[in-house]
Structures are given as C-alpha cells and as structure tokens.
Design a protein around this motif. Sequence first.
Motif, PDB file in Angstrom:
ATOM      1  N   PHE A  52       1.011  -1.364  -0.092  1.00 50.12           N
ATOM      2  CA  PHE A  52       0.361  -0.261   0.212  1.00 50.12           C
ATOM      3  C   PHE A  52       0.629   1.210  -0.224  1.00 50.12           C
ATOM      4  CE2 PHE A  52      -3.705   2.316   0.217  1.00 50.12           C
ATOM      5  CZ  PHE A  52      -3.892   2.687   1.494  1.00 50.12           C
ATOM      6  N   ASN A  53       1.228   1.612  -1.015  1.00 47.22           N
ATOM      7  CA  ASN A  53       2.472   2.690  -1.656  1.00 47.22           C
ATOM      8  C   ASN A  53       1.484   4.287  -1.232  1.00 47.22           C
ATOM      9  OD1 ASN A  53       4.551   0.771  -1.034  1.00 47.22           O
ATOM     10  ND2 ASN A  53       4.669   0.603  -3.328  1.00 47.22           N
ATOM     11  N   PHE A  54       2.654   4.854  -0.731  1.00 45.88           N
ATOM     12  CA  PHE A  54       2.157   6.223  -1.057  1.00 45.88           C
ATOM     13  C   PHE A  54       3.112   7.599  -1.806  1.00 45.88           C
ATOM     14  CE2 PHE A  54       0.409  10.344  -0.068  1.00 45.88           C
ATOM     15  CZ  PHE A  54       1.075  10.606   1.437  1.00 45.88           C
ATOM     16  N   THR A  55       2.395   7.590  -2.552  1.00 42.58           N
ATOM     17  CA  THR A  55       3.393   8.570  -3.488  1.00 42.58           C
ATOM     18  C   THR A  55       3.143   9.923  -3.405  1.00 42.58           C
ATOM     19  OG1 THR A  55       3.317   7.061  -5.259  1.00 42.58           O
ATOM     20  CG2 THR A  55       4.256   9.654  -6.124  1.00 42.58           C
ATOM     21  N   ILE A  56       4.088  11.359  -2.999  1.00 41.64           N
ATOM     22  CA  ILE A  56       3.884  12.705  -3.728  1.00 41.64           C
ATOM     23  C   ILE A  56       4.581  13.556  -4.639  1.00 41.64           C
ATOM     24  CG2 ILE A  56       4.579  14.153  -1.718  1.00 41.64           C
ATOM     25  CD1 ILE A  56       4.646  12.657   0.578  1.00 41.64           C
ATOM     26  N   THR A  57       3.682  13.759  -5.130  1.00 44.66           N
ATOM     27  CA  THR A  57       4.271  13.865  -6.836  1.00 44.66           C
ATOM     28  C   THR A  57       4.401  15.822  -6.397  1.00 44.66           C
ATOM     29  OG1 THR A  57       2.279  12.496  -7.787  1.00 44.66           O
ATOM     30  CG2 THR A  57       3.608  14.653  -9.150  1.00 44.66           C
ATOM     31  N   ALA A  58       5.212  16.006  -6.811  1.00 43.70           N
ATOM     32  CA  ALA A  58       6.158  17.842  -6.715  1.00 43.70           C
ATOM     33  C   ALA A  58       6.321  17.856  -5.458  1.00 43.70           C
ATOM     34  CB  ALA A  58       4.821  18.880  -7.277  1.00 43.70           C
ATOM     35  N   SER A  59       6.724  17.711  -4.992  1.00 40.18           N
ATOM     36  CA  SER A  59       7.023  17.808  -3.415  1.00 40.18           C
ATOM     37  C   SER A  59       7.614  18.961  -2.868  1.00 40.18           C
ATOM     38  CB  SER A  59       8.036  16.308  -2.506  1.00 40.18           C
ATOM     39  OG  SER A  59       8.946  17.200  -3.220  1.00 40.18           O
ATOM     40  N   GLN A  60       6.360  19.533  -1.263  1.00 41.38           N
ATOM     41  CA  GLN A  60       6.644  20.594  -1.038  1.00 41.38           C
ATOM     42  C   GLN A  60       7.527  20.523   0.236  1.00 41.38           C
ATOM     43  OE1 GLN A  60       2.575  22.578  -0.843  1.00 41.38           O
ATOM     44  NE2 GLN A  60       3.071  22.262  -3.095  1.00 41.38           N
ATOM     45  N   VAL A  61       8.506  21.976   1.056  1.00 42.32           N
ATOM     46  CA  VAL A  61       8.788  21.257   2.050  1.00 42.32           C
ATOM     47  C   VAL A  61       7.816  20.867   3.317  1.00 42.32           C
ATOM     48  CG1 VAL A  61      10.222  22.941   4.159  1.00 42.32           C
ATOM     49  CG2 VAL A  61      10.607  22.993   1.351  1.00 42.32           C
ATOM     50  N   VAL A  62       6.248  22.271   2.937  1.00 41.63           N
ATOM     51  CA  VAL A  62       5.360  21.623   3.754  1.00 41.63           C
ATOM     52  C   VAL A  62       5.364  19.972   4.581  1.00 41.63           C
ATOM     53  CG1 VAL A  62       4.509  22.922   3.781  1.00 41.63           C
ATOM     54  CG2 VAL A  62       3.607  21.749   2.839  1.00 41.63           C
ATOM     55  N   ASP A  63       5.730  19.088   2.928  1.00 37.09           N
ATOM     56  CA  ASP A  63       5.447  17.605   3.355  1.00 37.09           C
ATOM     57  C   ASP A  63       6.652  17.023   4.434  1.00 37.09           C
ATOM     58  OD1 ASP A  63       4.790  17.764  -0.310  1.00 37.09           O
ATOM     59  OD2 ASP A  63       3.550  17.853   0.990  1.00 37.09           O
ATOM     60  N   SER A  64       7.428  17.927   4.539  1.00 42.72           N
ATOM     61  CA  SER A  64       8.540  16.957   5.987  1.00 42.72           C
ATOM     62  C   SER A  64       7.925  16.321   6.840  1.00 42.72           C
ATOM     63  CB  SER A  64       9.562  18.270   5.502  1.00 42.72           C
ATOM     64  OG  SER A  64       9.819  18.403   4.697  1.00 42.72           O
TER      65      SER A  64
END
Lengths: 117, 112
Positions: A75-87
């Motif tokens: 069950f994988n999770f992908t973040i596209t075009a990551s941002q600093v707030v995703d840290s």
Amino acid sequence: AQKVTQAQTEISVVEKEDVTLDCVYETRDTTYYLFWYKQPPSGELVFLIRRNSFDEQNEISGRYSWNFQKSTSSFNFTITASQVVDSAVYFCALSTWIYNQGGKLIFGQGTELSVKP
Amino acid sequence: DAGVIQSPRHEVTEMGQEVTLRCKPISGHDYLFWYRQTMMRGLELLIYFNNNVPIDDSGMPEDRFSAKMPNASFSTLKIQPSEPRDSAVYFCASGLGLVGQYFGPGTRLTVT
C-alpha cells in the motif's frame, strides 16, 4: 500475525521531486483496512487515508496518491511535486476486525521524509 | 467538532510521582485508544475501550499503568509510581470501529 513494514527509514528529496513511500503488510485476514498517517514536526498524528481490503482502486487526492496491490501486499504512498511542508514522518497502519472487539491499529515504524528547498 | 482533546500537553514529573493523563474523545465515537510513542519502540497500543468498556489491555506495560473510562466523553491513563523509562509521548485516539482513528495532540511526559 499481523505486521506492517516500512523499509525506508529516511528519505530526502529536493522540492518538486516525486517521492514514493513503501508499505508492505502481513495478515491472514480477508477483511482488513489500511491507513496512512502523517506526523509533522509539531508531533500530532494526522489521518490521511483509509482503504479496505476489497477496494483496490488507486486513490488520488491533490498531490497525494495511493497504490494498493493485494497481490504484493503493498500500500504505497506517492507525493507528487513534493513541498517543504510535506516534511514529516509518515506511518502506514493495518487494522483487522476482531468480532466484538473492533479494530486495532498495527503501525509500521514510519518513514521520515525530508523535503529540502 | 473539536477533535480529540488531551491534557496536559506537557508533563514533567519526578520519579515516583503519580501522573494522570486525560482524554476527551470525539463526540459519538464508540472506541477510545491509548498509545505510547518512543524512539525505541515506535507507536504502541496500550489499551482500548469500546463503549467505555476496556477490551484489550495487553499492551499495558505493567501494573503501574491503569486506565479508566467512566463515561463516553472522558478517559484517564494513570501511572503510579512513574519511572524515567515511562518518558514518552502518549496519544489518545477515538474512532467509530474501523472508520479510522483520530488522534489527539498527545501528551509529552518527562519523568526525571
């Protein structure tokens, strides 16, 4: 026994990169739920998504997407075009239904994502 | 809805003292969970309640820990006597069965 494995302890990317967080689970139950939670540096645990074992459709929510594959118990999770707030630290969790007892969440060890500007 | 409310947010106490952590679940939720998070052990389920009744306390580390839920809107986790190894972040979560557990902000406990 039920188990959740997040093999990636830490991931570091540069802003705008895509990043995939892996989650592999083990259970003998046919009915179960999978979750992702986000824990930002402030410490709270934020519910992101729930999927049940009968729904293998991928889901997209803005820059977030989830890929559920029963064949590989992932069950994988992908973040596209990551941002600093995703840290944050991201946790994958598994819940199976125990009659008359509800569900208990089994958490993986978490993946710490660092997004650099 | 206000979400799950926990108090205090931070607690510093000396070894041997009694510590009481409090939780107010989301209204209407029938499950309440207590978790502990440490660097070494990650997130561990301590105990959970269904309709105010304790269902599984197998995660409670030892007899020094106890939890109660006197009504649907309040639960406590007590440690007596506290020890330095109890230092952790304690989370309360509530939910409607498997719909999803919603976590409170946590209580950071430091035992010196």
